[in-house]
Design a protein around this motif. Structure first.
Motif, PDB file in Angstrom:
ATOM      1  N   ARG A 134       0.850  -1.192   0.000  1.00  0.00           N
ATOM      2  CA  ARG A 134       0.000   0.000   0.000  1.00  0.00           C
ATOM      3  C   ARG A 134       0.887   1.243   0.000  1.00  0.00           C
ATOM      4  NH1 ARG A 134      -5.299  -0.884   0.534  1.00  0.00           N
ATOM      5  NH2 ARG A 134      -6.087  -2.763   1.561  1.00  0.00           N
ATOM      6  N   GLN A 135       0.599   2.169  -0.922  1.00  0.00           N
ATOM      7  CA  GLN A 135       1.358   3.409  -1.037  1.00  0.00           C
ATOM      8  C   GLN A 135       0.385   4.580  -1.074  1.00  0.00           C
ATOM      9  OE1 GLN A 135       5.415   2.099  -3.261  1.00  0.00           O
ATOM     10  NE2 GLN A 135       3.856   2.949  -4.581  1.00  0.00           N
ATOM     11  N   SER A 136       0.924   5.767  -0.920  1.00  0.00           N
ATOM     12  CA  SER A 136       0.073   6.951  -0.883  1.00  0.00           C
ATOM     13  C   SER A 136      -0.634   7.178  -2.221  1.00  0.00           C
ATOM     14  CB  SER A 136       0.906   8.182  -0.514  1.00  0.00           C
ATOM     15  OG  SER A 136       1.956   8.381  -1.454  1.00  0.00           O
ATOM     16  N   ASP A 137      -0.044   6.703  -3.316  1.00  0.00           N
ATOM     17  CA  ASP A 137      -0.645   6.894  -4.636  1.00  0.00           C
ATOM     18  C   ASP A 137      -1.332   5.626  -5.145  1.00  0.00           C
ATOM     19  OD1 ASP A 137       1.672   5.457  -4.997  1.00  0.00           O
ATOM     20  OD2 ASP A 137       2.305   6.532  -6.795  1.00  0.00           O
ATOM     21  N   GLY A 138      -1.637   4.702  -4.246  1.00  0.00           N
ATOM     22  CA  GLY A 138      -2.345   3.486  -4.640  1.00  0.00           C
ATOM     23  C   GLY A 138      -1.556   2.233  -4.352  1.00  0.00           C
ATOM     24  N   THR A 139      -2.250   1.123  -4.333  1.00  0.00           N
ATOM     25  CA  THR A 139      -1.634  -0.157  -3.996  1.00  0.00           C
ATOM     26  C   THR A 139      -0.891  -0.737  -5.194  1.00  0.00           C
ATOM     27  OG1 THR A 139      -3.282  -0.656  -2.315  1.00  0.00           O
ATOM     28  CG2 THR A 139      -2.119  -2.524  -3.256  1.00  0.00           C
ATOM     29  N   VAL A 140       0.303  -1.247  -4.926  1.00  0.00           N
ATOM     30  CA  VAL A 140       1.127  -1.918  -5.923  1.00  0.00           C
ATOM     31  C   VAL A 140       1.194  -3.399  -5.571  1.00  0.00           C
ATOM     32  CG1 VAL A 140       3.431  -2.110  -6.935  1.00  0.00           C
ATOM     33  CG2 VAL A 140       2.496   0.145  -6.365  1.00  0.00           C
ATOM     34  N   VAL A 141       1.035  -4.252  -6.572  1.00  0.00           N
ATOM     35  CA  VAL A 141       1.204  -5.690  -6.393  1.00  0.00           C
ATOM     36  C   VAL A 141       2.457  -6.129  -7.133  1.00  0.00           C
ATOM     37  CG1 VAL A 141       0.259  -7.993  -6.836  1.00  0.00           C
ATOM     38  CG2 VAL A 141      -1.267  -6.141  -6.119  1.00  0.00           C
ATOM     39  N   LEU A 142       3.371  -6.758  -6.411  1.00  0.00           N
ATOM     40  CA  LEU A 142       4.529  -7.408  -7.023  1.00  0.00           C
ATOM     41  C   LEU A 142       4.132  -8.860  -7.218  1.00  0.00           C
ATOM     42  CD1 LEU A 142       7.383  -5.815  -4.862  1.00  0.00           C
ATOM     43  CD2 LEU A 142       6.379  -4.984  -7.007  1.00  0.00           C
ATOM     44  N   ALA A 143       3.797  -9.204  -8.463  1.00  0.00           N
ATOM     45  CA  ALA A 143       3.142 -10.476  -8.743  1.00  0.00           C
ATOM     46  C   ALA A 143       4.105 -11.596  -9.106  1.00  0.00           C
ATOM     47  CB  ALA A 143       2.113 -10.292  -9.862  1.00  0.00           C
ATOM     48  N   GLY A 144       5.399 -11.292  -9.187  1.00  0.00           N
ATOM     49  CA  GLY A 144       6.347 -12.349  -9.506  1.00  0.00           C
ATOM     50  C   GLY A 144       5.980 -13.043 -10.801  1.00  0.00           C
ATOM     51  N   GLN A 145       5.910 -14.390 -10.732  1.00  0.00           N
ATOM     52  CA  GLN A 145       5.542 -15.171 -11.908  1.00  0.00           C
ATOM     53  C   GLN A 145       4.137 -15.749 -11.750  1.00  0.00           C
ATOM     54  OE1 GLN A 145       8.722 -17.765 -13.142  1.00  0.00           O
ATOM     55  NE2 GLN A 145       7.731 -18.293 -15.072  1.00  0.00           N
ATOM     56  N   ALA A 146       3.290 -15.052 -10.997  1.00  0.00           N
ATOM     57  CA  ALA A 146       1.886 -15.450 -10.931  1.00  0.00           C
ATOM     58  C   ALA A 146       1.288 -15.481 -12.332  1.00  0.00           C
ATOM     59  CB  ALA A 146       1.110 -14.492 -10.033  1.00  0.00           C
ATOM     60  N   HIS A 147       1.737 -14.554 -13.174  1.00  0.00           N
ATOM     61  CA  HIS A 147       1.472 -14.576 -14.612  1.00  0.00           C
ATOM     62  C   HIS A 147       2.800 -14.275 -15.297  1.00  0.00           C
ATOM     63  CE1 HIS A 147      -2.677 -13.920 -13.219  1.00  0.00           C
ATOM     64  NE2 HIS A 147      -3.065 -14.417 -14.374  1.00  0.00           N
ATOM     65  N   ASP A 148       3.026 -14.926 -16.427  1.00  0.00           N
ATOM     66  CA  ASP A 148       4.264 -14.655 -17.156  1.00  0.00           C
ATOM     67  C   ASP A 148       4.251 -13.276 -17.803  1.00  0.00           C
ATOM     68  OD1 ASP A 148       5.483 -17.048 -16.518  1.00  0.00           O
ATOM     69  OD2 ASP A 148       4.815 -18.071 -18.335  1.00  0.00           O
ATOM     70  N   PHE A 149       3.061 -12.833 -18.223  1.00  0.00           N
ATOM     71  CA  PHE A 149       2.961 -11.573 -18.947  1.00  0.00           C
ATOM     72  C   PHE A 149       1.828 -10.725 -18.381  1.00  0.00           C
ATOM     73  CE2 PHE A 149       4.464 -14.771 -22.005  1.00  0.00           C
ATOM     74  CZ  PHE A 149       5.703 -14.235 -22.308  1.00  0.00           C
ATOM     75  N   ALA A 150       2.008  -9.404 -18.466  1.00  0.00           N
ATOM     76  CA  ALA A 150       0.964  -8.488 -18.014  1.00  0.00           C
ATOM     77  C   ALA A 150      -0.333  -8.714 -18.784  1.00  0.00           C
ATOM     78  CB  ALA A 150       1.438  -7.038 -18.185  1.00  0.00           C
ATOM     79  N   SER A 151      -0.221  -9.082 -20.053  1.00  0.00           N
ATOM     80  CA  SER A 151      -1.425  -9.319 -20.861  1.00  0.00           C
ATOM     81  C   SER A 151      -2.222 -10.509 -20.345  1.00  0.00           C
ATOM     82  CB  SER A 151      -1.040  -9.534 -22.329  1.00  0.00           C
ATOM     83  OG  SER A 151      -0.141 -10.620 -22.468  1.00  0.00           O
ATOM     84  N   HIS A 152      -1.533 -11.519 -19.808  1.00  0.00           N
ATOM     85  CA  HIS A 152      -2.240 -12.663 -19.232  1.00  0.00           C
ATOM     86  C   HIS A 152      -2.992 -12.247 -17.975  1.00  0.00           C
ATOM     87  CE1 HIS A 152       0.742 -15.722 -21.242  1.00  0.00           C
ATOM     88  NE2 HIS A 152       0.011 -15.042 -22.114  1.00  0.00           N
ATOM     89  N   PHE A 153      -2.348 -11.416 -17.167  1.00  0.00           N
ATOM     90  CA  PHE A 153      -3.033 -10.900 -15.982  1.00  0.00           C
ATOM     91  C   PHE A 153      -4.254 -10.088 -16.390  1.00  0.00           C
ATOM     92  CE2 PHE A 153      -3.952  -7.666 -12.841  1.00  0.00           C
ATOM     93  CZ  PHE A 153      -3.969  -8.384 -11.657  1.00  0.00           C
ATOM     94  N   ALA A 154      -4.104  -9.255 -17.414  1.00  0.00           N
ATOM     95  CA  ALA A 154      -5.215  -8.427 -17.877  1.00  0.00           C
ATOM     96  C   ALA A 154      -6.401  -9.285 -18.307  1.00  0.00           C
ATOM     97  CB  ALA A 154      -4.768  -7.531 -19.025  1.00  0.00           C
TER      98      ALA A 154
END
Length: 205
Positions: free
Chosen positions: A134-154
C-alpha cells in the motif's frame, strides 16, 4: 528477471534476488545475461547490508539466485514451497540450503509490515506468493511469476470483473486468488518476466 525493492522508513524488502549459477546444460538452454546483485542494488543507492529481509515469489533458480549473498537475512517463504524445493529436482539445491540460510516459513497470507502483505498466488508453483504494497498513490502488487505476462493478468482480470458483474456464463476461467487481490484495489501490478506494468482501465464519469 526483475527484482524489486520495497522501502518502509529505514527498512528494505528485496523481492526476488535474480538468476543463480546453474549447470552448463541449463546455462546453455536459458543463456541468461546476468547483472550482479550488488551492482543492481548500488544503482538504487543501497547495499546488501541494507536489506532487512527477502521475499521470494518462489524458489526456482531464476528468482532466488542471489539468496546466498544474503546469508543471515530472514527469507519469507511459503512452507509448501520450501518443502518442494528441498525434495530435489526442483531448483538448484545450493541456492536453498546455503551457509546462513534463514527461512521464516509461512502458511498463507501474512502482513509483513504495516501496509505490506504477502498473498498466496499458487499456479506457477504450489507455493507461489505475491507482495501487496500500500502506497500513498495506490496499492502496488509485485506479482512475480503469478502470470508470465501483463497481458495474461489483464485477461484474467477482465474475466474476474465480468464474473463479478454477473455476466452470463460461459466466461473464461481465472485464478481464484484474483478475488483476494481485487480486495486491495491495485493500481499497478508488476511482474518478474515482463517489463510491462498492468494498470486498471480508466473509467469515464
Amino acid at each position: 528477471m526483475l527484482a524489486y525493492l520495497v522501502r518502509r522508513d529505514d527498512r528494505l524488502i528485496l523481492f526476488d534476488t535474480g538468476v543463480g549459477a546453474v549447470d552448463p546444460e541449463t546455462e546453455a538452454h536459458y543463456r541468461p545475461q546476468r547483472r550482479a546483485l550488488e551492482s543492481a542494488l548500488a544503482a538504487a543507492g543501497v547495499t546488501l547490508a541494507d536489506v532487512s529481509l527477502v521475499v521470494n515469489c518462489h524458489l526456482h533458480f531464476d528468482h532466488c539466485g542471489g539468496n546466498p549473498l544474503l546469508g543471515g537475512k530472514p527469507i519469507l517463504v511459503q512452507a509448501v514451497e520450501l518443502a518442494a524445493a528441498r525434495r530435489g529436482g526442483y531448483t538448484i539445491d545450493q541456492l536453498i540450503d546455503f551457509p546462513g540460510a534463514t527461512y521464516e516459513e509461512i502458511d498463507g497470507e501474512v502482513e509483513v509490515w504495516p501496509g505490506v502483505r504477502i498473498i498466496p498466488t499458487p499456479g506457477h508453483t504450489e507455493g507461489h506468493q505475491s507482495l501487496v504494497v500500500r502506497q500513498s498513490d495506490g496499492t502496488v502488487v509485485l506479482a512475480g511469476q503469478a502470470h508470465d505476462f501483463a497481458s495474461h493478468f489483464a485477461s484474467d482480470h477482465l474475466a474476474h470483473h465480468a464474473a463479478r458483474q454477473g455476466l452470463e456464463q460461459p466466461l473464461p476461467t481465472y485464478q481464484p486468488w484474483l478475488e483476494r487481490l481485487s480486495d486491495f484495489d491495485p493500481q499497478r501490478v508488476l511482474f518478474a518476466h515482463d517489463c510491462s506494468v498492468w494498470e486498471p482501465p480508466h473509467r469515464n464519469g
